[in-house]
Scaffold this motif. Structure first.
Motif, PDB file in Angstrom:
ATOM      1  N   SER A 131       1.784 -38.367  20.115  1.00 55.79           N
ATOM      2  CA  SER A 131       2.949 -37.827  19.415  1.00 55.79           C
ATOM      3  C   SER A 131       2.800 -36.327  19.170  1.00 55.79           C
ATOM      4  CB  SER A 131       3.146 -38.555  18.081  1.00 55.79           C
ATOM      5  OG  SER A 131       3.393 -39.931  18.283  1.00 55.79           O
ATOM      6  N   ASN A 187       0.902 -34.228  20.827  1.00 60.94           N
ATOM      7  CA  ASN A 187       0.930 -33.524  22.110  1.00 60.94           C
ATOM      8  C   ASN A 187       2.357 -33.406  22.638  1.00 60.94           C
ATOM      9  OD1 ASN A 187      -0.652 -32.525  24.607  1.00 60.94           O
ATOM     10  ND2 ASN A 187       0.664 -34.110  25.455  1.00 60.94           N
ATOM     11  N   GLU A 188       3.112 -34.492  22.508  1.00 60.54           N
ATOM     12  CA  GLU A 188       4.497 -34.454  22.986  1.00 60.54           C
ATOM     13  C   GLU A 188       5.324 -33.453  22.181  1.00 60.54           C
ATOM     14  OE1 GLU A 188       8.110 -37.560  24.101  1.00 60.54           O
ATOM     15  OE2 GLU A 188       6.450 -38.195  22.821  1.00 60.54           O
ATOM     16  N   GLU A 222       4.402 -30.002  23.406  1.00 63.63           N
ATOM     17  CA  GLU A 222       4.989 -29.739  24.726  1.00 63.63           C
ATOM     18  C   GLU A 222       6.479 -29.413  24.610  1.00 63.63           C
ATOM     19  OE1 GLU A 222       2.112 -32.438  27.646  1.00 63.63           O
ATOM     20  OE2 GLU A 222       4.092 -33.162  27.061  1.00 63.63           O
ATOM     21  N   GLN A 223       7.183 -30.160  23.769  1.00 66.38           N
ATOM     22  CA  GLN A 223       8.606 -29.884  23.571  1.00 66.38           C
ATOM     23  C   GLN A 223       8.818 -28.515  22.936  1.00 66.38           C
ATOM     24  OE1 GLN A 223       9.922 -33.232  21.224  1.00 66.38           O
ATOM     25  NE2 GLN A 223      10.102 -34.595  22.985  1.00 66.38           N
ATOM     26  N   SER A 270      11.079 -41.390  21.871  1.00 67.97           N
ATOM     27  CA  SER A 270       9.983 -41.224  22.819  1.00 67.97           C
ATOM     28  C   SER A 270       9.487 -42.590  23.302  1.00 67.97           C
ATOM     29  CB  SER A 270       8.824 -40.460  22.177  1.00 67.97           C
ATOM     30  OG  SER A 270       7.711 -40.413  23.052  1.00 67.97           O
ATOM     31  N   ARG A 303       6.617 -42.642  25.272  1.00 70.48           N
ATOM     32  CA  ARG A 303       5.219 -42.439  25.653  1.00 70.48           C
ATOM     33  C   ARG A 303       4.340 -43.283  24.743  1.00 70.48           C
ATOM     34  NH1 ARG A 303       4.189 -35.954  26.590  1.00 70.48           N
ATOM     35  NH2 ARG A 303       6.041 -35.487  27.837  1.00 70.48           N
TER      36      ARG A 303
END
Length: 244
Positions: free
Chosen positions: A68, A70-71, A74-75, A126, A128
């Motif tokens: 979470s 990391n995502e 990245e966003q 999400s 992921r």
């Protein structure tokens, strides 16, 4: 012409660059929150089936949290790059949907904002998830075949049903079905058809030659008739008594 001054745009540009450099260093320093390493590298175990499931659950939770974080990072980096590209194009500071100028105060707080408050997009869900969760999903993990039409053998859920028939700590209020009549019906999918496909197959009987149909008035039969599924021609109506 932009409603922002060159000084304002420059300050926001510098703020975006600083955040971008910080995120890129963070990714490089911790290898995307350690997602480049397998969970086994963290736990030191060769199998996901540990002697202490609580320890494995803790590590799995940490992996979920890392994904979470990391995502989100990245966003954030993607949004920064889009904002920098908008500055280069000269259309930074206006809503991409309606063209309304975005207040400088909003951009100071969220320099990546490309929309006005009225057109902020809804957050996306999400999907992921750690690959280790496949051990837990669907219920009973990889040993459950209820969702597959090409598998009919004894599976993990069947094994649990047999064990659970001997009792558990649940009460009728926690039962899967809302029509529990006794504690023998407490186990998961206690109303599952076993040994037959259609409910009527459990109470319709014939002789060796398929003749002389009889009805076994079991609980399955009563439920079948009470639910309105019963065929009125399933058995003969009792003869009406003649009036005197």
């Amino acid at each position: 012409m932009s409603h922002l001054s060159e000084e304002q745009i420059h300050s926001l540009y510098v703020q975006l660059l600083e955040e971008k450099v910080s995120l890129e260093k963070h990714f490089a320093r911790n290898d995307h929150y350690g997602l480049g390493n397998a969970l086994a590298d963290t736990t030191g175990d060769l199998s996901a089936y540990d002697n202490h499931p609580g320890d494995t659950a803790t590590e799995l939770y940490e992996r979920e949290k890392d994904i979470s974080l990391n995502e989100h990072a990245e966003q954030q980096l993607e949004q920064i790059n889009e904002a920098l590209a908008a500055i280069d194009r000269g259309d930074y500071g206006t809503c991409v949907y309606c063209g309304v100028p975005i207040p400088f105060e909003r951009l100071q707080t969220i320099p990546t904002a490309l929309t006005c408050i009225q057109h902020v997009p809804d957050p996306e869900q999400s999907f992921r998830r750690p690959v280790e969760e496949q051990v837990l999903y669907p219920p009973f993990g990889r040993t459950s075949f209820d969702e597959r039409n090409d598998e009919t053998e004894f599976d993990g859920e069947d094994a649990w049903q047999i064990v659970e028939r001997w009792g558990n700590s649940d009460s009728p209020a926690m039962a899967e079905s809302n029509q529990v009549e006794n504690y023998d019906d407490m186990y998961i999918e206690s109303d599952e058809l076993e040994g037959y496909v259609e409910p009527f197959e459990s109470f319709v009987a014939t002789d060796l030659y398929g003749e002389h149909v009889t009805i076994v008035r079991s609980r399955a039969y009563r439920n079948y008739m009470d639910s309105g599924e019963g065929d009125p021609f399933l058995e003969k109506e009792p003869a009406a008594e003649l009036e005197d």
